[in-house]
Design a protein around this motif. Structure first.
Motif, mmCIF file in Angstrom:
data_model
loop_
_atom_site.group_PDB
_atom_site.id
_atom_site.type_symbol
_atom_site.label_atom_id
_atom_site.label_comp_id
_atom_site.label_asym_id
_atom_site.label_seq_id
_atom_site.Cartn_x
_atom_site.Cartn_y
_atom_site.Cartn_z
ATOM 1 N N THR A 3 32.458 35.424 50.620
ATOM 2 C CA THR A 3 33.173 36.070 51.715
ATOM 3 C C THR A 3 32.825 37.558 51.677
ATOM 4 O O THR A 3 32.837 38.186 50.615
ATOM 5 N N LEU A 4 32.492 38.092 52.843
ATOM 6 C CA LEU A 4 31.995 39.464 52.914
ATOM 7 C C LEU A 4 33.143 40.466 52.964
ATOM 8 O O LEU A 4 34.039 40.359 53.802
ATOM 9 N N VAL A 5 33.062 41.431 52.067
ATOM 10 C CA VAL A 5 33.997 42.556 52.064
ATOM 11 C C VAL A 5 33.196 43.812 52.390
ATOM 12 O O VAL A 5 32.230 44.127 51.696
ATOM 13 N N THR A 6 33.588 44.497 53.436
ATOM 14 C CA THR A 6 32.911 45.724 53.847
ATOM 15 C C THR A 6 33.916 46.864 53.854
ATOM 16 O O THR A 6 34.961 46.774 54.499
ATOM 17 N N ILE A 51 36.639 51.141 47.742
ATOM 18 C CA ILE A 51 35.656 52.195 47.971
ATOM 19 C C ILE A 51 34.394 51.571 48.552
ATOM 20 O O ILE A 51 34.195 50.356 48.418
ATOM 21 N N PRO A 52 33.548 52.374 49.203
ATOM 22 C CA PRO A 52 32.340 51.800 49.823
ATOM 23 C C PRO A 52 31.462 51.023 48.837
ATOM 24 O O PRO A 52 30.804 50.048 49.246
ATOM 25 N N GLU A 53 31.478 51.396 47.570
ATOM 26 C CA GLU A 53 30.675 50.687 46.562
ATOM 27 C C GLU A 53 31.160 49.262 46.320
ATOM 28 O O GLU A 53 30.471 48.475 45.667
ATOM 29 N N ASP A 54 32.335 48.923 46.818
ATOM 30 C CA ASP A 54 32.839 47.555 46.697
ATOM 31 C C ASP A 54 32.283 46.637 47.786
ATOM 32 O O ASP A 54 32.527 45.432 47.768
ATOM 33 N N THR A 55 31.553 47.204 48.719
ATOM 34 C CA THR A 55 30.974 46.402 49.802
ATOM 35 C C THR A 55 29.991 45.392 49.242
ATOM 36 O O THR A 55 29.019 45.753 48.565
ATOM 37 N N ALA A 56 30.261 44.115 49.498
ATOM 38 C CA ALA A 56 29.416 43.046 48.970
ATOM 39 C C ALA A 56 29.946 41.708 49.456
ATOM 40 O O ALA A 56 31.088 41.613 49.924
ATOM 41 N N VAL A 57 29.121 40.700 49.313
ATOM 42 C CA VAL A 57 29.605 39.333 49.458
ATOM 43 C C VAL A 57 30.257 38.949 48.136
ATOM 44 O O VAL A 57 29.635 39.076 47.081
ATOM 45 N N HIS A 58 31.493 38.532 48.215
ATOM 46 C CA HIS A 58 32.249 38.156 47.027
ATOM 47 C C HIS A 58 32.270 36.643 46.895
ATOM 48 O O HIS A 58 32.636 35.927 47.841
#
Length: 123
Positions: free
Chosen positions: A117-120, A84-91
């Motif tokens: 690592t960026l997840v968008t 979901i969009p709320e998962d967007t973050a650098v992991h």
């Protein structure tokens, strides 16, 4: 040393797997964890896996994400489903040989970090 990879741009509902390869230590001795940090927000706990492979998750990802480890390959994985969009973050992956169970969710308890690592996730 930790090297994370596998991030990318996906759509809502998609799946993605990020991985983190470790070098320079006895991997099986370490508790491995994933944290993430969205723009303007603090770093937050996502998941951890203990030496005995017990797993722990933030409530926001429970049932959607799965953490696993391959000690032979010195690698930890985070399988992310139903993004979901709320998962967007650098992991970020993190490791510690000394963290205790009560501190697994505390990023300050980890002394080794990957570069992120960026997840968008687009809506």
């Amino acid at each position: 040393q930790l090297q994370a990879c596998g991030g990318g741009l996906v759509q809502t509902g998609d799946s993605l797997r990020v991985s983190c390869a470790a070098s320079g230590g006895s991997f099986s001795r370490y508790v491995m964890a994933w944290f993430r940090q969205a723009p303007g927000k603090e770093r937050e706990f996502v998941s951890a896996i203990g030496r005995g492979r017990h797993t722990y998750y933030a409530e926001s990802v429970k049932g959607r994400f799965t953490i696993s480890r391959d000690n032979a390959e010195s690698t930890v994985y985070l399988q992310m489903n139903t993004l979901i969009p709320e998962d967007t973050a650098v992991h970020y992956c993190a490791a510690s040989s000394q963290v205790i169970l009560s501190q697994y969710r505390n990023h300050r308890a980890y002394n080794y970090w990957g570069q992120g690592t960026l997840v968008t996730v687009s809506s």
